[in-house]
Design a protein around this motif. Structure first.
Motif, PDB file in Angstrom:
ATOM      1  N   ASP A   5       0.826  -1.211   0.000  1.00  0.00           N
ATOM      2  CA  ASP A   5       0.000   0.000   0.000  1.00  0.00           C
ATOM      3  C   ASP A   5       0.857   1.256   0.000  1.00  0.00           C
ATOM      4  O   ASP A   5       0.500   2.274  -0.600  1.00  0.00           O
ATOM      5  CB  ASP A   5      -0.975  -0.005   1.180  1.00  0.00           C
ATOM      6  CG  ASP A   5      -0.287  -0.212   2.523  1.00  0.00           C
ATOM      7  OD1 ASP A   5       0.915  -0.521   2.549  1.00  0.00           O
ATOM      8  OD2 ASP A   5      -0.977  -0.065   3.547  1.00  0.00           O
ATOM      9  N   SER A   6       2.031   1.196   0.625  1.00  0.00           N
ATOM     10  CA  SER A   6       2.956   2.330   0.603  1.00  0.00           C
ATOM     11  C   SER A   6       3.487   2.554  -0.806  1.00  0.00           C
ATOM     12  O   SER A   6       3.610   3.697  -1.264  1.00  0.00           O
ATOM     13  CB  SER A   6       4.110   2.093   1.568  1.00  0.00           C
ATOM     14  OG  SER A   6       5.084   3.118   1.451  1.00  0.00           O
ATOM     15  N   GLN A   9       0.944   4.479  -2.895  1.00  0.00           N
ATOM     16  CA  GLN A   9       0.914   5.910  -2.601  1.00  0.00           C
ATOM     17  C   GLN A   9       2.165   6.602  -3.151  1.00  0.00           C
ATOM     18  O   GLN A   9       2.086   7.730  -3.670  1.00  0.00           O
ATOM     19  CB  GLN A   9       0.795   6.138  -1.089  1.00  0.00           C
ATOM     20  CG  GLN A   9      -0.515   5.642  -0.476  1.00  0.00           C
ATOM     21  CD  GLN A   9      -1.739   6.382  -1.000  1.00  0.00           C
ATOM     22  OE1 GLN A   9      -1.641   7.496  -1.531  1.00  0.00           O
ATOM     23  NE2 GLN A   9      -2.918   5.763  -0.876  1.00  0.00           N
ATOM     24  N   GLN A  10       3.314   5.938  -3.057  1.00  0.00           N
ATOM     25  CA  GLN A  10       4.537   6.504  -3.623  1.00  0.00           C
ATOM     26  C   GLN A  10       4.431   6.621  -5.141  1.00  0.00           C
ATOM     27  O   GLN A  10       4.910   7.586  -5.736  1.00  0.00           O
ATOM     28  CB  GLN A  10       5.738   5.637  -3.257  1.00  0.00           C
ATOM     29  CG  GLN A  10       6.135   5.693  -1.794  1.00  0.00           C
ATOM     30  CD  GLN A  10       7.332   4.803  -1.515  1.00  0.00           C
ATOM     31  OE1 GLN A  10       8.362   4.912  -2.178  1.00  0.00           O
ATOM     32  NE2 GLN A  10       7.198   3.911  -0.542  1.00  0.00           N
ATOM     33  N   ARG A  12       1.657   7.051  -6.902  1.00  0.00           N
ATOM     34  CA  ARG A  12       0.796   8.173  -7.282  1.00  0.00           C
ATOM     35  C   ARG A  12       1.495   9.506  -7.043  1.00  0.00           C
ATOM     36  O   ARG A  12       1.245  10.489  -7.743  1.00  0.00           O
ATOM     37  CB  ARG A  12      -0.537   8.133  -6.531  1.00  0.00           C
ATOM     38  CG  ARG A  12      -1.592   8.975  -7.252  1.00  0.00           C
ATOM     39  CD  ARG A  12      -2.993   8.768  -6.731  1.00  0.00           C
ATOM     40  NE  ARG A  12      -3.956   9.340  -7.662  1.00  0.00           N
ATOM     41  CZ  ARG A  12      -4.215  10.638  -7.772  1.00  0.00           C
ATOM     42  NH1 ARG A  12      -3.575  11.498  -7.008  1.00  0.00           N
ATOM     43  NH2 ARG A  12      -5.105  11.081  -8.652  1.00  0.00           N
ATOM     44  N   THR A  27      -7.451   8.181  -7.814  1.00  0.00           N
ATOM     45  CA  THR A  27      -7.105   8.120  -6.390  1.00  0.00           C
ATOM     46  C   THR A  27      -7.636   6.852  -5.735  1.00  0.00           C
ATOM     47  O   THR A  27      -6.994   6.309  -4.819  1.00  0.00           O
ATOM     48  CB  THR A  27      -7.661   9.345  -5.640  1.00  0.00           C
ATOM     49  OG1 THR A  27      -9.069   9.436  -5.875  1.00  0.00           O
ATOM     50  CG2 THR A  27      -7.001  10.620  -6.107  1.00  0.00           C
ATOM     51  N   ALA A  30      -5.083   3.935  -5.634  1.00  0.00           N
ATOM     52  CA  ALA A  30      -4.052   3.998  -4.592  1.00  0.00           C
ATOM     53  C   ALA A  30      -4.649   3.738  -3.212  1.00  0.00           C
ATOM     54  O   ALA A  30      -4.072   3.007  -2.395  1.00  0.00           O
ATOM     55  CB  ALA A  30      -3.369   5.367  -4.620  1.00  0.00           C
ATOM     56  N   ASN A  31      -5.823   4.310  -2.953  1.00  0.00           N
ATOM     57  CA  ASN A  31      -6.437   4.168  -1.629  1.00  0.00           C
ATOM     58  C   ASN A  31      -6.867   2.739  -1.325  1.00  0.00           C
ATOM     59  O   ASN A  31      -6.876   2.315  -0.158  1.00  0.00           O
ATOM     60  CB  ASN A  31      -7.643   5.100  -1.513  1.00  0.00           C
ATOM     61  CG  ASN A  31      -7.245   6.560  -1.534  1.00  0.00           C
ATOM     62  OD1 ASN A  31      -6.097   6.901  -1.262  1.00  0.00           O
ATOM     63  ND2 ASN A  31      -8.180   7.432  -1.871  1.00  0.00           N
TER      64      ASN A  31
END
Length: 394
Positions: A5-6, A9-10, A12, A27, A30-31
Motif C-alpha cells: 500500500d505504501s 501511494q509513492q 501516485r 485516487t 491507490a487508496n
C-alpha cells in the motif's frame, strides 16, 4: 521490504506537482490498492516473444515513465529518479550515502532474479550505468547528499536506429469505475484487458522513428518493412495466446498504433499492416491451432475508427464493461454477463509509460482505460508483486 500500500501511494506521488497531478491514475486505486492487489494482482501477466532475453523484457516492463504523450512527460519526472533508486536498488536515505543495499529494502532481487538487465553484456552494462547509482556520476543531483541521477527516462530509450527493444503486452483483469454525466458506473467483478504497445511515430524524437522511419520517403524503411509487419504479427499472436490462456473467445480490438501514433506516416498504413498481419497464414494457423485445443472459435471485432463503444469519450456512450451498456458482443453472447466472461478488451498502450499514460487528461484509448481502471498498478511489476511473465512462441 516495502509495503504494497505504501508503494501505491509513492507511485501516485510521481505526479507530484499541481500540473503533473492532473495526469495521475485514479485516487481510488491507490487508496484501495491493498485489496485490489490481493484480488486482481494474481491475474496479471507480461506477455512477450523474446526468445532468449527475459531480463530485457523485465527491464522494459519495470522502468516506465508516469506519463509520456508525444515525448512530453507533462512534468511527471520530478521524483522518478529517487523512486527508482530507492524502491528498486534500496538506497538508504539522503542522510546515509552508502552504496545500494539490495538486501535491505530494495526490490532488485525480486524484480530481476537473473541479477541483470539484459543477456547481452554490452546492453546490460549500458542499462546498468544509466539506472544504477554511481557516487562519482557527474549527472547526479548535487543538492541531495545521496546525489540521485536527474530526469530518468523509461527503458524504451534503449531502442535506437540499430536496435529494437522487445515487444511486450500487459494482461490483467481489472475493476472499472467511472462517472459519466453525473452517474457513477462500476464493474467490481473485473474486466479482461490486454494492453498492446504500438510503435510511436507521433514525434521525431520517438525511438521508433530512429529505427523504422525513412525521412526521404516519409514512411517505413524498405529494409525494415518485413520486421514492422512481423511485429504486428507478434501482437496478434500475443492476443490469441492470451485469449486461449484465459478461456476467452471474443476480442474487442482497436487499431493499435494507427491513431495519433501514426501521425508521421502515410494515412492508413498502420491499419493495412494490421489487417495483413491478422489475415496472414501464420496468424490464421495459430488461431486454428488454439481453437482446436480450446474447442471454441475465436472471434475478432476489428475497430479501426471511432466510435469505440467500449471506450467512453472516443465516440461516446456507456463503455461495454458496465452493465448499463447492454453489451452482448455484437449479439454473440447470451447476456452482458456472458459477454464479460468471454471478451478480451484491447487497450493501445504507450511504449514509454505506465498503462493509462495521461489518464484523465489523455484523450487516447490508453487514457480512457487508465482513468477508469487499476491497470496502472496492476500492470507494473514494481507495485504488483504477483505479475508473471508469459513467453509466446511464434
Amino acid at each position: 521490504m516495502i509495503a504494497i500500500d505504501s508503494l501505491a501511494q509513492q507511485a501516485r506521488a510521481l505526479w507530484s506537482t499541481p500540473y503533473s497531478s492532473q495526469f495521475a491514475f485514479p485516487t481510488w486505486v491507490a487508496n484501495e490498492w491493498a485489496q485490489i492487489h490481493q484480488t486482481f494482482g494474481p491475474t496479471a501477466k507480461i506477455y512477450h516473444s523474446s526468445p532468449d532475453n527475459l531480463p530485457e523484457v523485465r527491464t522494459l516492463a519495470i522502468f516506465r515513465e508516469p506519463t509520456n504523450i508525444a515525448m512530453d512527460r507533462c512534468g511527471s519526472r520530478e521524483t522518478l529518479d529517487k523512486f527508482y533508486q530507492k524502491t528498486i536498488f534500496g538506497f538508504r536515505s539522503s542522510e546515509n550515502t552508502e552504496d545500494e543495499d539490495r538486501s535491505g529494502g530494495g526490490l532488485f532481487s525480486n524484480l530481476f532474479p537473473e541479477g541483470k538487465f539484459s543477456n547481452d553484456k554490452g546492453r546490460d552494462a549500458e542499462i546498468s550505468s544509466y539506472y544504477e547509482f554511481k557516487s562519482e556520476d557527474s549527472s547526479c543531483s548535487s543538492d541531495d547528499p545521496a546525489r540521485f541521477r536527474k530526469n530518468l527516462e523509461g527503458a524504451y530509450r534503449f531502442t535506437n536506429e540499430s536496435y529494437l527493444m522487445p515487444q511486450i503486452a500487459a494482461y490483467a483483469k481489472t475493476p472499472m469505475r467511472y462517472e459519466i454525466g453525473g452517474t457513477l458506473y462500476s464493474n467490481e467483478e473485473g474486466v479482461h484487458t490486454l494492453s498492446l504497445v504500438g510503435s510511436g511515430f507521433d514525434a521525431w524524437q520517438q525511438p521508433d522513428c530512429a529505427y523504422y522511419f525513412d525521412k526521404s520517403t516519409q514512411t517505413i524503411r524498405g529494409d525494415r518493412k518485413e520486421e514492422f509487419f512481423r511485429q504486428r504479427q507478434i501482437s496478434f499472436a500475443i492476443v490469441l495466446q492470451c485469449c486461449h490462456d484465459h478461456g476467452l473467445d471474443r476480442i474487442e480490438f482497436v487499431a493499435v498504433g494507427a491513431g495519433a501514433f501514426s501521425a508521421l506516416l502515410p494515412p492508413g498504413i498502420v491499419v493495412e499492416y494490421l489487417k495483413s498481419a491478422w489475415a496472414s497464414e501464420k496468424i490464421q494457423d495459430l488461431k486454428s491451432s488454439l481453437e482446436s485445443i480450446g474447442g471454441r472459435e475465436i472471434h475478432l471485432s476489428f475497430r479501426t475508427e471511432p466510435p469505440f463503444s467500449h471506450c467512453v469519450g472516443i465516440g461516446g456512450g456507456v463503455p461495454s464493461w458496465y452493465r448499463e451498456s447492454g453489451y452482448t458482443a455484437q449479439g454473440q453472447a447470451d447476456s452482458w454477463e456472458d459477454a464479460m466472461e468471454r471478451t478480451l478488451f484491447i487497450n493501445a498502450w504507450d511504449p514509454w509509460s505506465l498503462v493509462g499514460n495521461g489518464n484523465e487528461n489523455d484523450h487516447s484509448v490508453d487514457g480512457f482505460y487508465g482513468r477508469q481502471s487499476a491497470l496502472s498498478l496492476l500492470a507494473w511489476p514494481i507495485t504488483n508483486s504477483f505479475i508473471q511473465y508469459r513467453k509466446v512462441d511464434f
